[in-house]
Scaffold this motif. Structure first.
Motif, PDB file in Angstrom:
ATOM      1  N   GLY A  76      -5.179   3.085   1.088  1.00  0.00           N
ATOM      2  CA  GLY A  76      -5.510   1.734   1.536  1.00  0.00           C
ATOM      3  C   GLY A  76      -4.796   0.655   0.761  1.00  0.00           C
ATOM      4  N   GLY A  77      -4.308   0.981  -0.450  1.00  0.00           N
ATOM      5  CA  GLY A  77      -3.518   0.019  -1.190  1.00  0.00           C
ATOM      6  C   GLY A  77      -2.237  -0.364  -0.486  1.00  0.00           C
ATOM      7  N   CYS A  78      -1.703   0.522   0.339  1.00  0.00           N
ATOM      8  CA  CYS A  78      -0.432   0.237   1.038  1.00  0.00           C
ATOM      9  C   CYS A  78      -0.572  -0.870   2.074  1.00  0.00           C
ATOM     10  CB  CYS A  78       0.110   1.514   1.667  1.00  0.00           C
ATOM     11  SG  CYS A  78       0.604   2.764   0.471  1.00  0.00           S
ATOM     12  N   PRO A  79      -1.479  -0.758   3.051  1.00  0.00           N
ATOM     13  CA  PRO A  79      -1.607  -1.860   4.007  1.00  0.00           C
ATOM     14  C   PRO A  79      -2.105  -3.150   3.370  1.00  0.00           C
ATOM     15  CG  PRO A  79      -3.311  -0.189   4.383  1.00  0.00           C
ATOM     16  CD  PRO A  79      -2.312   0.397   3.434  1.00  0.00           C
ATOM     17  N   ALA A  98      -5.525   3.225  -6.308  1.00  0.00           N
ATOM     18  CA  ALA A  98      -4.787   2.993  -5.074  1.00  0.00           C
ATOM     19  C   ALA A  98      -3.291   2.934  -5.333  1.00  0.00           C
ATOM     20  CB  ALA A  98      -5.249   1.688  -4.432  1.00  0.00           C
ATOM     21  N   LEU A  99      -2.535   3.022  -4.259  1.00  0.00           N
ATOM     22  CA  LEU A  99      -1.082   2.929  -4.340  1.00  0.00           C
ATOM     23  C   LEU A  99      -0.680   1.463  -4.428  1.00  0.00           C
ATOM     24  CD1 LEU A  99      -0.019   5.700  -1.828  1.00  0.00           C
ATOM     25  CD2 LEU A  99      -0.602   5.863  -4.254  1.00  0.00           C
ATOM     26  N   MET A 100      -0.102   1.097  -5.544  1.00  0.00           N
ATOM     27  CA  MET A 100       0.348  -0.273  -5.805  1.00  0.00           C
ATOM     28  C   MET A 100       1.867  -0.219  -5.940  1.00  0.00           C
ATOM     29  SD  MET A 100      -0.939  -2.779  -8.853  1.00  0.00           S
ATOM     30  CE  MET A 100      -0.553  -4.528  -8.865  1.00  0.00           C
ATOM     31  N   GLN A 101       2.531  -0.347  -4.807  1.00  0.00           N
ATOM     32  CA  GLN A 101       3.968  -0.116  -4.751  1.00  0.00           C
ATOM     33  C   GLN A 101       4.725  -1.401  -4.465  1.00  0.00           C
ATOM     34  OE1 GLN A 101       3.028   3.310  -1.963  1.00  0.00           O
ATOM     35  NE2 GLN A 101       4.859   4.102  -2.969  1.00  0.00           N
ATOM     36  N   ASP A 102       6.058  -1.288  -4.442  1.00  0.00           N
ATOM     37  CA  ASP A 102       6.908  -2.457  -4.243  1.00  0.00           C
ATOM     38  C   ASP A 102       7.603  -2.374  -2.888  1.00  0.00           C
ATOM     39  OD1 ASP A 102       8.096  -4.869  -4.831  1.00  0.00           O
ATOM     40  OD2 ASP A 102       8.889  -4.226  -6.759  1.00  0.00           O
ATOM     41  N   VAL A 103       8.269  -3.459  -2.542  1.00  0.00           N
ATOM     42  CA  VAL A 103       9.021  -3.516  -1.287  1.00  0.00           C
ATOM     43  C   VAL A 103      10.028  -2.368  -1.236  1.00  0.00           C
ATOM     44  CG1 VAL A 103      10.671  -4.883   0.046  1.00  0.00           C
ATOM     45  CG2 VAL A 103       8.727  -5.998  -1.072  1.00  0.00           C
ATOM     46  N   GLY A 104      10.070  -1.683  -0.108  1.00  0.00           N
ATOM     47  CA  GLY A 104      10.983  -0.554   0.071  1.00  0.00           C
ATOM     48  C   GLY A 104      10.359   0.789  -0.236  1.00  0.00           C
ATOM     49  N   ASP A 105       9.215   0.787  -0.931  1.00  0.00           N
ATOM     50  CA  ASP A 105       8.548   2.048  -1.269  1.00  0.00           C
ATOM     51  C   ASP A 105       7.679   2.530  -0.115  1.00  0.00           C
ATOM     52  OD1 ASP A 105       9.604   2.011  -3.821  1.00  0.00           O
ATOM     53  OD2 ASP A 105       7.857   1.024  -4.702  1.00  0.00           O
ATOM     54  N   SER A 106       7.487   3.835  -0.068  1.00  0.00           N
ATOM     55  CA  SER A 106       6.528   4.450   0.849  1.00  0.00           C
ATOM     56  C   SER A 106       5.643   5.384   0.037  1.00  0.00           C
ATOM     57  CB  SER A 106       7.248   5.244   1.948  1.00  0.00           C
ATOM     58  OG  SER A 106       7.866   6.401   1.385  1.00  0.00           O
ATOM     59  N   VAL A 107       4.621   5.916   0.679  1.00  0.00           N
ATOM     60  CA  VAL A 107       3.762   6.879  -0.019  1.00  0.00           C
ATOM     61  C   VAL A 107       4.593   8.075  -0.476  1.00  0.00           C
ATOM     62  CG1 VAL A 107       1.784   8.428   0.189  1.00  0.00           C
ATOM     63  CG2 VAL A 107       1.710   6.172   1.260  1.00  0.00           C
ATOM     64  N   VAL A 111       6.571  10.771  -4.476  1.00  0.00           N
ATOM     65  CA  VAL A 111       6.630  12.202  -4.786  1.00  0.00           C
ATOM     66  C   VAL A 111       7.939  12.824  -4.315  1.00  0.00           C
ATOM     67  CG1 VAL A 111       4.152  12.600  -4.902  1.00  0.00           C
ATOM     68  CG2 VAL A 111       5.282  12.623  -2.678  1.00  0.00           C
ATOM     69  N   GLY A 112       8.986  12.019  -4.281  1.00  0.00           N
ATOM     70  CA  GLY A 112      10.301  12.527  -3.929  1.00  0.00           C
ATOM     71  C   GLY A 112      10.437  13.030  -2.515  1.00  0.00           C
ATOM     72  N   SER A 166       2.290   6.716   8.697  1.00  0.00           N
ATOM     73  CA  SER A 166       1.690   5.796   7.737  1.00  0.00           C
ATOM     74  C   SER A 166       2.169   6.045   6.314  1.00  0.00           C
ATOM     75  CB  SER A 166       0.157   5.898   7.791  1.00  0.00           C
ATOM     76  OG  SER A 166      -0.301   7.156   7.308  1.00  0.00           O
ATOM     77  N   VAL A 167       2.656   7.240   6.030  1.00  0.00           N
ATOM     78  CA  VAL A 167       3.072   7.561   4.657  1.00  0.00           C
ATOM     79  C   VAL A 167       4.589   7.653   4.498  1.00  0.00           C
ATOM     80  CG1 VAL A 167       0.915   8.717   4.127  1.00  0.00           C
ATOM     81  CG2 VAL A 167       2.822  10.062   5.024  1.00  0.00           C
ATOM     82  N   THR A 168       5.325   7.462   5.586  1.00  0.00           N
ATOM     83  CA  THR A 168       6.783   7.490   5.499  1.00  0.00           C
ATOM     84  C   THR A 168       7.402   6.105   5.667  1.00  0.00           C
ATOM     85  OG1 THR A 168       6.957   7.994   7.864  1.00  0.00           O
ATOM     86  CG2 THR A 168       6.935   9.860   6.337  1.00  0.00           C
TER      87      THR A 168
END
Length: 244
Positions: A76-79, A98-107, A111-112, A166-168
């Motif tokens: 839910g951190g992504c949306p 939660a996933l606290m990522q930056d622009v351009g990142d995906s879930v 994990v590569g 949603s994760v790609t």
């Protein structure tokens, strides 16, 4: 009438708004809203993607109009990250393990590009890139290790499927660059390792630690409610709540 901002709760992968109820029961005086993410459900044919989820969050926040604090759990951190800055009335974003990522990142970029071992992936390549869904394998261990057994089993029975899209898909916005943020670390989380949480939490203005597994809204809702009250108070007063 509460002087706190409204609180919007955004669930993670596989879950629905039902997962928040034990927490909501400990916040009877607050204006609490929940968001049902389109990327989760039981029918793979109608699952949405990250941007559908972000739109659902933005719509819920915009409907409130006034000051709002948004909580994103796990995926839910992504949306929340994608949508919270654009709405305009979000005073703070809270990342709950939660996933606290930056622009351009995906879930999957975390994990590569390799699906974690506790994902049960069902790809549907004939329907297009990133089509399909995934379920969670061994959810009792990954998600509910410290949840009371009966409640944990009930929760497992309600889990849905999560869309691969949603994760790609990559983030195009990152709300934490402009909106104040708090990261709540769950120290005994078996789904998102503590080291990964700590790396993401370095981006947050504030951090809080809970000795809990992945789902404190089920395992220790009273303590999580106390933490959220503190953060709501800080978002408007710059200090902890006297009601904590």
């Amino acid at each position: 009438m509460s002087t706190f901002p409204a609180l919007v709760l955004v669930h993670g992968a596989w879950h629905g708004t039902w997962c928040w109820q034990p927490l909501i029961d400990h916040l009877p005086d607050l204006d609490v809203r929940t968001v049902a993410l389109p990327s989760n459900g039981h029918d793979p044919a109608v699952l949405g993607d990250l941007y559908d989820d972000a739109g659902a969050v933005a719509e819920a926040v915009a409907a409130i109009g006034g000051p709002t604090v948004v909580v994103g759990h796990s995926y839910g951190g992504c949306p929340v990250t994608e949508s919270a800055a654009a709405v305009g009335n979000v005073h703070r974003v809270i990342y709950l393990s939660a996933l606290m990522q930056d622009v351009g990142d995906s879930v999957l970029s975390l994990v590569g590009g390799v699906h974690p071992p506790y994902w049960d992936v069902h790809e549907q390549p004939r329907q297009g890139k990133d089509c399909g869904y995934f379920e969670v394998a061994e959810p009792l261990e990954a998600l509910y290790g410290d949840v009371e057994p009966h409640l944990a089993r009930q929760s497992v029975a309600r889990l849905g499927r999560q869309s691969l899209a949603s994760v790609t898909q990559p983030l195009t916005e990152a709300a934490w660059h402009t909106v104040p943020s708090t990261y709540i670390l769950c120290e005994e989380d078996m789904a998102i390792p503590l080291a990964l949480q700590e790396a993401m939490a370095a981006r947050a203005e504030r951090t809080v630690r809970l000795r809990s597994g992945h789902s404190p809204f089920l395992s220790q809702p009273a303590e999580l409610a106390r933490v959220l009250r503190d953060e709501l108070a800080f978002s408007i007063h710059g200090r902890r709540s006297s009601l904590a």
